[in-house]
Design a protein around this motif. Structure first.
Motif, PDB file in Angstrom:
ATOM      1  N   HIS A   1       0.832  -1.208   0.000  1.00 33.63           N
ATOM      2  CA  HIS A   1       0.000   0.000   0.000  1.00 33.63           C
ATOM      3  C   HIS A   1       0.875   1.269   0.000  1.00 33.63           C
ATOM      4  O   HIS A   1       0.635   2.222  -0.763  1.00 33.63           O
ATOM      5  N   VAL A   2       1.911   1.263   0.828  1.00 30.66           N
ATOM      6  CA  VAL A   2       2.810   2.426   0.899  1.00 30.66           C
ATOM      7  C   VAL A   2       3.560   2.610  -0.411  1.00 30.66           C
ATOM      8  O   VAL A   2       3.679   3.725  -0.943  1.00 30.66           O
TER       9      VAL A   2
ATOM     10  N   TYR B   1       3.856   5.849  -3.100  1.00 31.77           N
ATOM     11  CA  TYR B   1       5.113   6.525  -3.440  1.00 31.77           C
ATOM     12  C   TYR B   1       5.714   6.046  -4.768  1.00 31.77           C
ATOM     13  O   TYR B   1       6.790   6.513  -5.159  1.00 31.77           O
ATOM     14  N   ASN B   2       5.000   5.099  -5.426  1.00 32.49           N
ATOM     15  CA  ASN B   2       5.466   4.589  -6.723  1.00 32.49           C
ATOM     16  C   ASN B   2       6.890   4.057  -6.631  1.00 32.49           C
ATOM     17  O   ASN B   2       7.794   4.427  -7.398  1.00 32.49           O
TER      18      ASN B   2
ATOM     19  N   LEU C   1      13.377   5.785   3.598  1.00 35.19           N
ATOM     20  CA  LEU C   1      11.938   5.721   3.851  1.00 35.19           C
ATOM     21  C   LEU C   1      11.508   6.710   4.939  1.00 35.19           C
ATOM     22  O   LEU C   1      10.422   7.291   4.862  1.00 35.19           O
ATOM     23  N   MET C   2      12.354   6.912   5.961  1.00 35.39           N
ATOM     24  CA  MET C   2      12.040   7.901   6.991  1.00 35.39           C
ATOM     25  C   MET C   2      11.935   9.289   6.377  1.00 35.39           C
ATOM     26  O   MET C   2      11.035  10.078   6.730  1.00 35.39           O
ATOM     27  N   LYS C   3      12.817   9.608   5.457  1.00 37.58           N
ATOM     28  CA  LYS C   3      12.772  10.932   4.804  1.00 37.58           C
ATOM     29  C   LYS C   3      11.554  11.049   3.896  1.00 37.58           C
ATOM     30  O   LYS C   3      10.959  12.123   3.789  1.00 37.58           O
TER      31      LYS C   3
ATOM     32  N   SER D   1      -0.183  11.744  -4.391  1.00 41.51           N
ATOM     33  CA  SER D   1      -1.563  11.258  -4.431  1.00 41.51           C
ATOM     34  C   SER D   1      -2.335  11.601  -3.164  1.00 41.51           C
ATOM     35  O   SER D   1      -3.546  11.540  -3.144  1.00 41.51           O
ATOM     36  N   LEU D   2      -1.615  11.915  -2.096  1.00 42.91           N
ATOM     37  CA  LEU D   2      -2.268  12.287  -0.853  1.00 42.91           C
ATOM     38  C   LEU D   2      -2.092  13.762  -0.532  1.00 42.91           C
ATOM     39  O   LEU D   2      -2.377  14.204   0.580  1.00 42.91           O
TER      40      LEU D   2
END
Length: 739
Positions: free
Chosen positions: A681-682, A686-687, A722-724, A732-733
């Motif tokens: 989903h994540v 973020y593609n 990933l944290m950044k 998209s959000l």
């Protein structure tokens, strides 16, 4: 793709939440305008209205639009020329730079009005953003409502703002907003569709309840400020943009056009008077009531006399008088005389001194060879009046000066804006009296018999559309001599009795260090009182101020009776015992000095509201910066905390921290989702495939704990990336919060 814009359509619920936020923020603005030097409310109301409008329609480039609006408003208020000419910006940035330097030096008195105006715009911008974020997006409004109530009630209890109606407005708006938010939460939990058209039905019973509660609250009795002001050491800076808070004075001053407000005691000795009789000491009279204060209706004229006063008189033929003498020693320098009523002559040590008197204000200027001078010592001869109450009752109307239309128009003048209830009160107080003296006494005693309080600290300034007398009689019932004397005169004039306002000093206190009868008069003795005209008797003094008594003799029997045992009475018999001890006058302070509250705050040892105001602004700006950049600095500290750790337990904690970071930006993991499903989903948002790779590595450590350290070392860079990513929303959000 999932978008948050779909969940924030332009519906009635969002519109009403924006309106509620606007109205609550307006309640924050009202008391702030009253206590600072930012005197205009309209420009800030327009600005916050534009901010909420931009937020509601989710307009892009909101930051640029708001900057242009702020600059445009500041230009229209403070600068000349056209807005499109950029030359004014150079002056503006120079002003900001100079004022910032003054602020850093602690020189608050020289800060120009443009600087706090600009800072207030920034604070309102920040508050509009917070309300839009917490109320509209996060559906949380209770905290902001509670803070608003605490904010305005604090100002109310500190006697700085009348929040009686503000509390009702705030609660009504707040309950309505909380109801909307609850409906929104129900819709989200129950996944209701197309419910907007049913909002009106849901809100009807609630609206009826709120309207009923507000109606009861409006008509119910309300308590005034309940706290004894713990911050009387605070002073408020002022400017020409907010003249209403500049009216606090001490001692004697010339400008009485704006009365009201608290003042500070001052026991500085003004003069001493050696005399066998106690009486009030005059400076001037004023005849024109504006609704806010007193002015002289005529242009000043100068009639000169050498020593004997042959220009003005106070008493007419029917008033019995005795002659007395007083020696005045001035401790402060004034270019005018301080003298008793009935002045006959003035003697000075200096030669070639003359006196110039304005017959309209009765102010006597001291002159020498055409120039103003200040006398250190002089002796006055004056007449002491003795008023027969029986004769005053028998005084006939429409005789003496009352036959002059000019005189009656001058001394019965009232503004057209005077509320009708003031006139009605005067008629009601005097309707059973058949002579002028009893009518005057009825009005004078009204301030003694009713719940009026002598107060010098917690005294409000009338609002722009509020009459000074109407506020005192019907709203506050708390004030000092200016309130009492002005109110009595207005009531007298309302029933056609000619009266005027006199200012000067009370008799002072006997100086125990002197063997002779020497009275010491200080700034604390500055005072104002009432004079009423009686045909055949002249100007008769009256004293309506609570705690004061009339120093002049009123005799019950007519003087013609020749009785040696005539009873001396005072119109304020109930106050005489309070007056016997002369030293108590030191605590009865009056408000007429030409030293404004702004100048009082010049002392660096005193705390100023400006420090508090500017501190709030600075903290708000810092808070806004920290809030706007929270994801970046929070991410930095989380990475720093986990990146260099090598123990076996770090990987599960770091992975959990990553999940929390995604949840903070609105991508939480559902309880029913596996780690792999959530990772997919994540990555879709973020593609990328980074989250799936990290999750696979993390699952290996769950089943093979001995590889936890080595897997962490391999995945540190991927975890950090990933944290950044989690520090910002994916496209998209993307949700335009409109800061």
């Amino acid at each position: 793709m999932i978008t948050l814009r779909a969940n924030n359509q332009w519906n009635m619920s969002r519109f009403l939440m924006h309106v509620s936020g606007f109205l609550l923020l307006l309640e924050w603005l009202r008391p702030l305008i009253n206590i600072t030097n930012i005197g205009r409310l309209d420009i800030f109301v327009i600005f916050i209205g534009i901010c909420f409008t931009l937020s509601f329609f989710q307009i892009r480039w909101q930051i640029a639009i708001k900057i242009v609006i702020i600059l445009f408003i500041i230009h229209s208020v403070y600068y000349k020329g056209t807005f499109m000419n950029p030359s004014w910006l150079t002056v503006f940035f120079s002003d900001i730079s100079q004022n910032t330097s003054l602020l850093s030096q602690g020189n608050l008195q020289d800060i120009s009005a443009v600087f706090p105006t600009f800072l207030l715009f920034l604070v309102l911008w920040f508050l509009c953003f917070l309300i839009s974020y917490w109320v509209v997006r996060q559906k949380r409004g209770l905290l902001f409502l509670v803070l608003t109530i605490i904010y305005i009630t604090t100002f109310h209890n500190l006697h700085l703002y009348n929040a009686n109606h503000a509390i009702i407005r705030t609660v009504v708006i707040g309950f309505f907003m909380l109801s909307l938010l609850q409906i929104e939460r129900i819709q989200m939990i129950e996944h209701l569709q197309n419910y907007s058209r049913h909002i009106s039905k849901l809100l009807r019973p609630l609206t009826m309840f709120i309207v009923l509660s507000a109606t009861i609250a409006y008509f119910a009795p309300k308590f005034g400020p309940q706290w004894s002001n713990p911050m009387t050491f605070l002073k408020f800076d002022t400017s020409t943009a907010s003249k209403e808070v500049e009216v606090s004075k001490i001692g004697y001053g010339m400008d009485d056009s704006q009365l009201g407000g608290p003042f500070k005691p001052d026991d500085t000795v003004v003069f001493t008077a050696q005399t066998q009789n106690s009486q009030y000491w005059r400076v001037e009279t004023k005849d024109f009531y504006t609704g806010k204060g007193w002015e002289v209706s005529e242009e000043p004229k100068k009639n000169s006399f050498k020593s004997k006063n042959n220009v003005v008189t106070w008493y007419e033929s029917n008033t019995k008088t005795d002659t007395a003498v007083a020696t005045i020693n001035m401790q402060k320098s004034y270019p005018h005389l301080i003298y008793p009523a009935g002045l006959v002559s003035v003697e000075t040590v200096s030669e070639n001194v003359s006196f110039s008197i304005d017959p309209f204000s009765e102010k006597i200027y001291t002159m020498k060879e055409g120039s103003s001078i200040s006398l250190n010592k002089y002796k006055v001869t004056y007449e002491i009046p003795q008023f027969s109450t029986e004769n005053l009752k028998a005084a006939k109307k429409d005789e003496g000066m009352e036959t002059s239309p000019y005189f009656m128009t001058k001394y019965t003048q009232l503004p057209k804006s005077l509320p009708q209830r003031v006139r009605d009160l005067a008629v009601d107080l005097t309707k059973d009296k058949d002579n002028q003296y009893d009518k005057v006494l009825a009005i004078e005693s009204y301030f003694t018999d009713n719940s009026f309080v002598y107060e010098t600290e917690h005294v409000l300034v009338p609002k722009k559309d509020q009459d000074y007398v109407d506020q005192f009689i019907f709203d506050t019932k708390s004030g000092y001599c200016n309130n009492f004397s002005t109110s009595m005169i207005v009531l007298l004039r309302s029933v056609g009795i000619p009266a005027r306002w006199v200012k000067g000093y009370t008799e002072g206190a006997l100086d125990n260090l002197e063997s002779d009868s020497v009275y010491k008069i200080t700034n604390n003795n500055a005072h104002s009182w009432v004079e009423v005209y009686f045909p055949g008797y002249g100007w008769v003094p009256f004293e309506p101020t609570k705690g004061f008594s009339n120093p002049y003799n009123f005799i019950k029997d007519a003087p013609a009776s020749g009785s040696q045992n005539s009873e001396v009475i005072n119109p304020n018999n109930e106050q005489i015992q309070q007056k016997n001890n002369e030293t108590k006058l030191k605590n009865l302070i009056e408000n007429t000095e030409e030293v404004s509250a702004k100048k009082i705050t010049n002392s660096k040892k005193e705390f100023s509201w400006w420090y508090l105001f500017l501190s709030i602004i600075s903290m708000s700006i810092i808070g806004y910066i920290l809030f706007a950049t929270r994801m970046k600095w929070l991410t930095f500290f989380i990475i720093l905390f986990y990146k260099y750790r090598k123990d076996d337990a770090v990987y599960p904690k770091a992975y959990a921290a990553l999940l929390k970071q995604f949840a903070r930006i609105g991508i939480p993991r559902n309880e029913s989702q596996t780690l792999r499903e959530y990772a997919i989903h994540v990555d879709m948002l973020y593609n990328s495939t980074d989250m799936q790779k990290l999750t696979l590595s993390y699952e290996n450590t769950i089943y093979q704990k001995e590889q936890a350290t080595s897997e962490w070392r391999k995945s540190i860079q991927l975890w950090e990336q990933l944290m950044k990513k989690a520090a910002s929303l994916p496209k998209s959000l993307d949700f335009d919060v409109g800061i």
